[in-house]
Each structure stands twice: as structure tokens, then as C-alpha cells.
Design an enzyme around this catalytic site. Structure first.
Site, PDB file in Angstrom:
ATOM      1  N   ASP A  24      -5.829 -39.866 -11.990  1.00 44.55           N
ATOM      2  CA  ASP A  24      -7.136 -40.299 -12.463  1.00 44.55           C
ATOM      3  C   ASP A  24      -7.627 -41.406 -11.536  1.00 44.55           C
ATOM      4  O   ASP A  24      -7.077 -41.622 -10.453  1.00 44.55           O
ATOM      5  CB  ASP A  24      -7.099 -40.719 -13.935  1.00 44.55           C
ATOM      6  CG  ASP A  24      -6.283 -41.987 -14.194  1.00 44.55           C
ATOM      7  OD1 ASP A  24      -5.862 -42.648 -13.222  1.00 44.55           O
ATOM      8  OD2 ASP A  24      -6.071 -42.303 -15.373  1.00 44.55           O
ATOM      9  N   ARG A  68     -10.655 -43.647 -25.847  1.00 46.94           N
ATOM     10  CA  ARG A  68     -10.752 -44.741 -24.881  1.00 46.94           C
ATOM     11  C   ARG A  68     -12.184 -44.775 -24.334  1.00 46.94           C
ATOM     12  O   ARG A  68     -12.574 -43.909 -23.545  1.00 46.94           O
ATOM     13  CB  ARG A  68      -9.756 -44.574 -23.734  1.00 46.94           C
ATOM     14  CG  ARG A  68      -9.897 -45.691 -22.686  1.00 46.94           C
ATOM     15  CD  ARG A  68      -8.695 -45.883 -21.801  1.00 46.94           C
ATOM     16  NE  ARG A  68      -8.502 -44.828 -20.810  1.00 46.94           N
ATOM     17  CZ  ARG A  68      -7.626 -44.926 -19.796  1.00 46.94           C
ATOM     18  NH1 ARG A  68      -6.880 -46.009 -19.660  1.00 46.94           N
ATOM     19  NH2 ARG A  68      -7.486 -43.926 -18.952  1.00 46.94           N
TER      20      ARG A  68
END
Length: 540
Positions: free
Chosen positions: A447, A167
Site C-alpha cells: 500500500d 480506517r
């Protein structure tokens, strides 16, 4: 143009010197990055301006809706290109930062796929980003190893690792340490370009890539850009068109209204869509920030089984299966609680219920954040999904109207929810400024999306003067002054918990300033990490 003959475009200027840099930022790789930035950088800037214009229309009273000009695409009978063999079975995927030991543990976790995350799970200091790209080179070469000097333990990638998907950072982010013509290059192009240049051909030769997750897209125009990047990059490095496969995270509210169109633009390169639910909640708040009717209750009450989240997940499954690609479920963020079997079983029971909901809806796989959760999620999908996926099970009976994608959750805003948002956002942002993007907080692996939800809710509640149910009884409206008082109380709590030295080393004071500025701003800032990135760079 051959791989060994870089473009005459002037190479980017690298502002930092770090260990291992010459292995990653080779002259050829820098020339490729220059080509990508020269060809696509202006387009990315224009797309970011288009985001701002759309947001201004919504702020002024418009609401997201299906696009009339793309009705034929939504109603058309067509499918994307076939999913490659390596991605047919994605029943459990594990995610994590590109830190060396965590990469090895994730690859060995037993999950079908590991998403190596340069984005929300990695604090993007230049040292972290370059170390992650160096780790990618070692993964390519079969030399990704780690010997822990503190414990004496050795970590090696096993014989049957998870398939790796990268990603890159989002289109809105810049890499401030690499300049072209005096301007930072796109962080998305930086991460994509380096991984493809160095690893693309090797991964293609093994049939295990190159595969990507694309974060935070807001429109099919952004998907079109990525498709053009893929076509150009494949031609440039000598890969057949369609070799790259991408899974798009539907983690913004505007993108939920353009799922078919996003797949259409990437139809030769797409493998699936993913319910990026934490960022999606944040995007819901941010997109509808001026509309008081869409104010959300405490974060704990914003669950996937009802209101706009349930409709979004159902639409994703329906659209994906109609187009022949994977519909990936959301994150299980729980982490094991050491020496507390009761707490663990309670968390695992919640995860089983969440994964049972996902597989029952038709999802073809799901996400976890910790290796110990892989067998928990795997057991649910093994029992309920005997085949490699559920793509051929249609869900066309579901009809998702635009209003269903906007319906807010009902519930209360409480003092406990207010304080929790301040505490979690402060702890996460302090850790992020210290270089950690995946942070265990209150038995969850958090996150950047977590901090974004917390501060967006605080802003929303203040902006609309929401009434908060107080722990001692009664209620109080959220104001800037009260948020400041609560922030000071949280700072005092942190000081008592960790001491003054750790408080300052942990950058809590800076985190508190950034957080308070974000939640009391007149206009909700697009991303908390944008302002924090300048501080992170200075600290790095």
C-alpha cells in the site's frame, strides 16, 4: 439536536457528479459534514502547523523524548474503559481497500476483524471514495453483493462475517471534491462523518460498532481532537458516549513517545494500539531526516526483531496491557505465489516466525493482507494464545528508554537495495495514479506506506551522500544525477516489460516525475501522496 433536524450551517459544495452519489451525499449527511468541518476544521489546521513546528525543532537538532509535562499520566495507575464484547478476540485481522469484491472476500476470510481501508490501501479518487461509502451502505443493509461479469462468479457475505472496522483517511488529507466556504473539507472528517451518519446507529444496535482505526496520529493533542469529534458526533446522531471504539495506529515516531497520553485522551473510546510498522519506518526516516546518525540500511534489513523497531513493539505491548486494551501486531504482506508451492511455503514459514515473535511478545492479535494467510496466522495464535487476548498478562519488567526508540538498524546500503526502492516505488505510484491503492508487487501486497519508505530512503541516502556497495564491486556515493540515471534505466526496463501503450496508460511517466522530484527535493516532502493527489484528481 435531533438526527432529523440538521444544523443551519450551509451545506458543502460537491464538485463532482458520480453514480450513487445521491445515496451517500444526502442533504442530511452533507449538513452533518458541514457541522464537523465548521467545528473541527480550524483545529485540524492548527494541529498540522504544530506538526511542522515540532519537525522544525527536530531538524534543528532536537530529538524526540518523553514529555515532561505528562509524566503523571505515564506513571499514573489507571485503565481505559472496557473493550466491548465484539472486540475481545482480535487474534487475526485482515485489511484491504473498500473495493466491493475485496470487502466481501475479507469479510468471509475467517479473520476475526476486517479493516475497511479508506486510507493507504485505497487510491483516493472521488470515484473510489464514493464507491467505498456506497459499499458501506450495502454492508449496513445486508446487500453487499457482487456478480463478476468477467468470470460469472457471485460473491455474497456469509453468515458469520468478520467484525468491520473502518480506517478513515489521515488528518493531513483533504477531500478536494467537497468544499465548504470555498475550501476542501477534511478527508478524515469526510470518511468518519459519512460512515457514522449512515451506519453508526445500525452498527451500535447489533453490538458490532461503530469501530474505527485512526491513522498517522503524531501527538496526544491529535488524539484529544478525535475524542472531541467522537463525543460531538455521538451526541449528534443519538448514540451513548463511549459507543464508538477506536484503535490507534502507532505508525509515527513522535506517537511512540506519547502512547500513554494518547490512550488517556481517548480513554472512553479506545480499544487498542496497533504496530503500523511500515508507516513507522517511513516516519522514523522522515522525522530524523536531518540526522545522519540515524540513516537506515537496505529496507530488507530493517526488521522487527531488533533496534528501534523491537523497542517500539515492546513498549506498545507494555503500555497497552497496563491500560487494559489490545496491543495489535503488524502486517504480514505476503501473498500466495500461483503455481509455486516452494515459494509459498518459504513465505508462510517467514510469516509463522513473525507471528510467533508477536504472540510471544504479548500481542493480542495481528494483521494479514490476503485471505490465504488468515489460517497461517490463526494457527499460531490459536496454539500460543488460548484465551481471547493477553491483556491481563503484564509486561512491566520492560524498561524502554528514549534512546532505545531511536537506535537505528545496522547494515549495508547496496545497489540492489537502491534499485529495488526505485522499482517498487515507481510501480506502486503508477498503480496508485491508475486508481489502485492495494497493489501486488514482488509477491507482496503493498500500500502507500511502501512507496513512502522507498522514496524516503532514496532521499535520505542522497541527502547524506551514503556510500552504496555496487554489485560489480567497489562503492559509489548516492547523488541526484545517479538517481536520475537509475530512474531512466528502470523506465527502460518497464517499457520492455509492458510496452509503450501500457506504459502511458499506466501513468509511469508521471509517476517517475513525481518520484524523482520527491527524492531530489531539498527538504524531504511530508507525503508523496499529497503531491500525487492533485494528479489523481485530474486523471479522475
Amino acid at each position: 439536536m435531533s438526527l432529523d433536524c440538521p444544523s443551519p450551517t450551509a451545506p458543502p459544495l460537491v464538485l463532482r457528479r458520480l453514480p450513487g452519489q445521491d445515496l451517500v451525499l444526502t442533504p442530511e449527511a452533507l449538513a452533518f459534514l458541514a457541522e464537523l468541518q465548521t467545528r473541527f476544521g480550524t483545529r485540524i489546521h492548527a494541529l498540522m502547523l504544530a506538526r511542522a513546528r515540532r519537525q522544525a525543532r527536530i531538524d534543528a537538532g532536537a530529538l524526540p523524548d518523553y514529555l515532561p509535562e505528562t509524566k503523571e499520566i505515564r506513571q499514573g495507575i489507571w485503565e481505559a474503559a472496557p473493550v466491548p464484547e465484539a472486540l475481545r478476540d482480535r487474534r487475526v485481522e485482515i485489511t484491504g481497500p473498500v473495493e466491493r469484491k475485496m470487502m466481501i472476500n475479507a469479510l468471509n476470510s475467517g479473520a476475526r476483524v476486517f479493516m475497511a481501508d479508506f486510507e493507504d490501501a485505497t487510491a483516493p479518487s472521488f470515484a473510489n471514495i464514493l464507491a467505498g461509502h456506497r459499499n458501506m451502505l450495502d454492508y449496513r443493509d445486508g446487500t453487499l453483493e457482487f456478480d463478476d461479469p468477467k468470470t460469472g462468479k457471485s460473491y455474497r457475505v456469509g453468515a458469520d462475517p468478520a467484525v468491520l472496522i473502518v480506517r478513515p483517511r489521515g488528518l493531513h488529507m483533504a477531500e478536494a471534491n467537497v468544499l465548504l466556504a470555498g475550501q476542501p473539507i477534511s478527508a478524515a472528517l469526510f470518511d468518519f462523518g459519512l460512515t457514522l451518519w449512515h451506519c453508526g446507529r445500525a452498527l451500535a444496535a447489533s453490538g458490532r460498532g461503530p469501530f474505527y482505526y485512526l491513522p498517522k496520529l503524531e501527538s496526544h493533542h491529535e488524539a484529544r481532537l478525535w475524542n472531541e469529534v467522537f463525543v460531538f458526533a455521538q451526541d449528534r446522531v443519538g448514540l451513548a458516549r463511549g459507543t464508538i471504539k477506536a484503535t490507534v495506529l502507532i505508525e509515527t515516531l513522535p506517537a511512540a513517545f506519547e502512547m500513554d497520553e494518547i490512550i488517556w485522551e481517548l480513554r472512553d473510546h479506545i480499544a487498542g494500539l496497533n504496530c503500523g510498522r511500515w508507516d513507522y519506518i517511513f516516519s522514523y526516516i522522515k522525522t530524523l531526516r536531518n540526522h545522519k546518525a540515524f540513516t537506515l540500511p537496505d529496507r530488507a534489513e530493517v526488521t522487527m526483531d531488533r533496534a528501534f523497531l523491537a523497542s517500539y513493539a515492546a513498549r506498545l505491548v507494555k503500555v497497552c496491557h497496563r491500560r487494559g486494551i489490545h496491543a495489535m501486531g503488524g502486517m504480514a504482506a505476503a501473498i500466495p505465489v500461483r503455481d509455486d508451492a516452494v515459494a509459498n511455503e518459504r513465505a508462510f514459514a517467514q510469516i509463522r516466525a513473525d507471528k510467533l515473535r508477536e504472540v510471544g511478545m504479548g500481542h493480542d492479535g495481528t494483521w494479514v493482507a490476503h485471505p490465504d494467510l488468515v489460517p497461517v496466522a490463526m494457527a499460531v495464535f490459536d496454539a500460543e494464545m488460548p484465551g481471547p487476548n493477553q491483556i491481563r498478562i503484564p509486561r512491566q519488567a520492560w524498561r524502554i528508554e528514549p534512546a532505545m526508540l531511536l537506535r537505528p538498524h545496522e547494515g549495508r546500503v547496496t545497489e540492489a537495495g537502491l534499485r529495488t526502492n526505485i522499482s517498487v516505488a515507481l510501480d506502486y505510484l503508477a498503480a496508485w495514479l491508475s486508481g489502485r491503492g492495494a497493489v501486488p508487487i514482488r509477491n507482496l501486497m503493498e500500500d502507500a506506506a511502501t512507496a513512502e519508505i522507498c522514496r524516503a530512503q532514496l532521499w535520505q541516502w542522497r541527502h547524506h551522500g551514503v556510500s552504496v556497495a555496487l554489485a560489480a564491486g567497489g562503492s559509489r556515493g548516492v547523488s541526484s544525477d545517479w538517481l536520475g540515471e537509475l530512474m531512466q534505466q528502470e523506465i527502460a526496463t518497464v517499457l520492455d516489460r509492458i510496452g509503450a501503450n501500457a506504459f502511458h496508460r499506466g501513468h509511469y511517466a508521471t509517476a517517475a516525475r513525481l518520484l524523482l522530484e520527491a527524492v531530489t527535493a531539498e527538504t524531504l516532502p511530508d507525503f508523496l501522496t499529497t503531491a500525487a493527489y492533485a494528479v489523481l484528481n485530474a486523471l479522475d
